[in-house]
Design an enzyme around this catalytic site. Structure first.
Site, PDB file in Angstrom:
ATOM      1  CB  SER A 143      -0.879   0.019   1.251  1.00  0.00           C
ATOM      2  OG  SER A 143      -1.562   1.259   1.348  1.00  0.00           O
ATOM      3  CE1 TYR A 156      -4.252  -1.653   5.287  1.00  0.00           C
ATOM      4  CE2 TYR A 156      -3.208   0.362   4.523  1.00  0.00           C
ATOM      5  CZ  TYR A 156      -3.898  -0.802   4.251  1.00  0.00           C
ATOM      6  OH  TYR A 156      -4.226  -1.120   2.950  1.00  0.00           O
TER       7      TYR A 156
HETATM    8  N1  LIG Z   1      -8.821  -0.138  -1.043  1.00  0.00           N
HETATM    9  C1  LIG Z   1      -7.718   0.567  -0.953  1.00  0.00           C
HETATM   10  O1  LIG Z   1      -7.742   1.806  -1.063  1.00  0.00           O
HETATM   11  C2  LIG Z   1      -6.393  -0.116  -0.744  1.00  0.00           C
HETATM   12  C3  LIG Z   1      -5.239   0.670  -0.854  1.00  0.00           C
HETATM   13  C4  LIG Z   1      -4.000   0.084  -0.658  1.00  0.00           C
HETATM   14  C5  LIG Z   1      -3.905  -1.280  -0.389  1.00  0.00           C
HETATM   15  N2  LIG Z   1      -5.035  -2.028  -0.280  1.00  0.00           N
HETATM   16  C6  LIG Z   1      -4.860  -3.439   0.039  1.00  0.00           C
HETATM   17  O2  LIG Z   1      -5.508  -4.233  -0.936  1.00  0.00           O
HETATM   18  C7  LIG Z   1      -5.959  -5.457  -0.345  1.00  0.00           C
HETATM   19  C8  LIG Z   1      -7.444  -5.647  -0.646  1.00  0.00           C
HETATM   20  O3  LIG Z   1      -8.150  -4.525  -0.150  1.00  0.00           O
HETATM   21  P1  LIG Z   1      -9.677  -4.223  -0.511  1.00  0.00           P
HETATM   22  O4  LIG Z   1      -9.802  -2.743  -0.550  1.00  0.00           O
HETATM   23  O5  LIG Z   1     -10.126  -5.040  -1.668  1.00  0.00           O
HETATM   24  O6  LIG Z   1     -10.363  -4.742   0.846  1.00  0.00           O
HETATM   25  P2  LIG Z   1     -11.774  -5.432   1.140  1.00  0.00           P
HETATM   26  O7  LIG Z   1     -12.026  -5.211   2.592  1.00  0.00           O
HETATM   27  O8  LIG Z   1     -12.808  -4.994   0.170  1.00  0.00           O
HETATM   28  O9  LIG Z   1     -11.443  -6.984   0.876  1.00  0.00           O
HETATM   29  C9  LIG Z   1     -10.550  -7.673   1.705  1.00  0.00           C
HETATM   30  C10 LIG Z   1     -10.892  -9.143   1.678  1.00  0.00           C
HETATM   31  O10 LIG Z   1      -9.963  -9.806   2.559  1.00  0.00           O
HETATM   32  C11 LIG Z   1     -10.683 -10.723   3.358  1.00  0.00           C
HETATM   33  N3  LIG Z   1      -9.981 -10.953   4.619  1.00  0.00           N
HETATM   34  C12 LIG Z   1      -9.861 -10.104   5.676  1.00  0.00           C
HETATM   35  N4  LIG Z   1      -9.191 -10.684   6.672  1.00  0.00           N
HETATM   36  C13 LIG Z   1      -8.868 -11.940   6.246  1.00  0.00           C
HETATM   37  C14 LIG Z   1      -8.179 -13.023   6.832  1.00  0.00           C
HETATM   38  N5  LIG Z   1      -7.710 -12.965   8.092  1.00  0.00           N
HETATM   39  N6  LIG Z   1      -8.001 -14.151   6.105  1.00  0.00           N
HETATM   40  C15 LIG Z   1      -8.503 -14.247   4.847  1.00  0.00           C
HETATM   41  N7  LIG Z   1      -9.184 -13.243   4.250  1.00  0.00           N
HETATM   42  C16 LIG Z   1      -9.355 -12.106   4.938  1.00  0.00           C
HETATM   43  C17 LIG Z   1     -12.048 -10.067   3.576  1.00  0.00           C
HETATM   44  O11 LIG Z   1     -13.047 -11.001   3.968  1.00  0.00           O
HETATM   45  C18 LIG Z   1     -12.293  -9.446   2.208  1.00  0.00           C
HETATM   46  O12 LIG Z   1     -12.965 -10.330   1.345  1.00  0.00           O
HETATM   47  C19 LIG Z   1      -5.643  -5.345   1.146  1.00  0.00           C
HETATM   48  O13 LIG Z   1      -4.424  -5.999   1.429  1.00  0.00           O
HETATM   49  C20 LIG Z   1      -5.487  -3.850   1.353  1.00  0.00           C
HETATM   50  O14 LIG Z   1      -4.682  -3.535   2.458  1.00  0.00           O
HETATM   51  C21 LIG Z   1      -6.275  -1.469  -0.452  1.00  0.00           C
END
Ligand SMILES: NC(=O)c1ccc[n+]([C@@H]2O[C@H](COP(=O)([O-])OP(=O)(O)OC[C@H]3O[C@@H](n4cnc5c(N)ncnc54)[C@H](O)[C@@H]3O)[C@@H](O)[C@H]2O)c1
Length: 262
Positions: A143, A156
């Site tokens: 991220s 985070y």
């Molecule tokens: N959305 C953003 O702006 C953003 C920015 C930078 C990085 N990210 C990273 O991208 C990745 C996905 O993010 P997103 O926005 O799609 O999030 P989201 O919350 O929409 O999806 C995350 C998924 O991970 C699953 N999850 C959570 N804890 C878990 C666990 N212990 N074991 C297995 N599955 C688990 C959840 O059930 C969910 O389906 C993450 O690693 C997040 O940190 C997101």
């Protein structure tokens, strides 16, 4: 059209929704057999059924990436079905928007446990399997919060910064096993996590600081993941690919005043 991941078995953690689901869908479109692994089992089943309806190859597995026993169960299910694993996208993660002074030890441990320790545990289990089959591709989803100090991102951001460094160590050590390891660092992406972690002030700040003046889409991260998991990226190794609309690159930004009328 040539499918770039034809014949590959690809595990995407946290792929019941959001960025992970977009990656799983893109991989299925490129010919991979996709494993949708998520702590939310019902949503994982639904997501896998959706990909099957779209003509892709997919299976769902329940996993909590913070739990080594659960990871062992997931690996067993994958190997029972496919006998091998070629690609891992370490995407499962939880968001956080708690000020440093208010971050409890429980919060800290939960976020580090899933976003960093979880990624380590899954990568280690998968890499051992890739060593056995002679190679593979690993992409960790880090991220921009792991590169810059942002409000509310103590646990985070620390987890994601750790994941970037872990990626470099993995790249160094796994090269001899023909395992390619890279990071994608998304900027602000429109997902359920962003709805939870980004309040109005966060959104306004992002839109001001991103040269492209908008959030990204999960599909824009998925396109980068396809590249990093295809043969086209074979000499990209230990790299962090920022997919962030220019957020990291930007410094001074202002609109030029209109030139005076002639
Ligand atoms: N959305 C953003 O702006 C953003 C920015 C930078 C990085 N990210 C990273 O991208 C990745 C996905 O993010 P997103 O926005 O799609 O999030 P989201 O919350 O929409 O999806 C995350 C998924 O991970 C699953 N999850 C959570 N804890 C878990 C666990 N212990 N074991 C297995 N599955 C688990 C959840 O059930 C969910 O389906 C993450 O690693 C997040 O940190 C997101």
């Amino acid at each position: 059209m040539n499918q770039r991941l034809a014949g590959k078995v690809a595990l995407v953690t946290g792929s019941a929704r959001g960025i992970g689901l977009a990656i799983a869908r893109a991989f299925a479109r490129e010919g991979a057999s996709v494993v949708i692994a998520d702590v939310n089992e019902a949503s994982a089943e639904e997501a896998a059924s959706g990909l099957l309806r779209e003509g892709g190859r997919a299976m769902a597995v329940a996993v909590d990436v913070a739990d080594p026993t659960s990871i062992a169960g997931m690996m067993e299910a994958i190997l029972r079905r496919h006998g091998r694993l070629d690609i891992l996208v370490n995407n499962a993660g939880v968001g956080g928007n708690t000020p440093f002074l208010e971050t409890s030890l429980a919060d800290w441990n939960r976020i580090i446990g899933i976003n960093l320790t979880g990624a380590f545990l899954v990568a280690q289990a998968c890499a051992r399997e890739m060593v056995r089959v002679g190679g593979g591709k690993i992409v960790n989803i880090a991220s921009l919060s792991g590169q810059r100090g942002g409000n509310g991102r103590a646990a985070y951001g620390a987890a994601k910064a750790g994941l970037e460094l872990l990626t470099k160590v993995m790249a160094v050590e796994l090269a001899e096993h023909n395992i390619n390891v890279n990071n994608i660092a998304p900027g602000a992406i429109e997902t359920e996590m962003a709805k939870f972690a980004h309040d109005e002030a966060t959104r306004a700040a992002y839109n001001y600081l991103i040269p492209m003046t908008r959030y990204g889409t999960p599909e824009e991260i998925a396109d980068a993941a396809v590249f990093l998991c295809s043969d086209e990226s074979r000499y990209v190794h230990g790299h962090t690919l920022n997919v962030d609309g220019g957020f990291r690159a930007a410094g001074l930004m202002f609109k030029r005043a209109a030139p005076p009328a002639a």
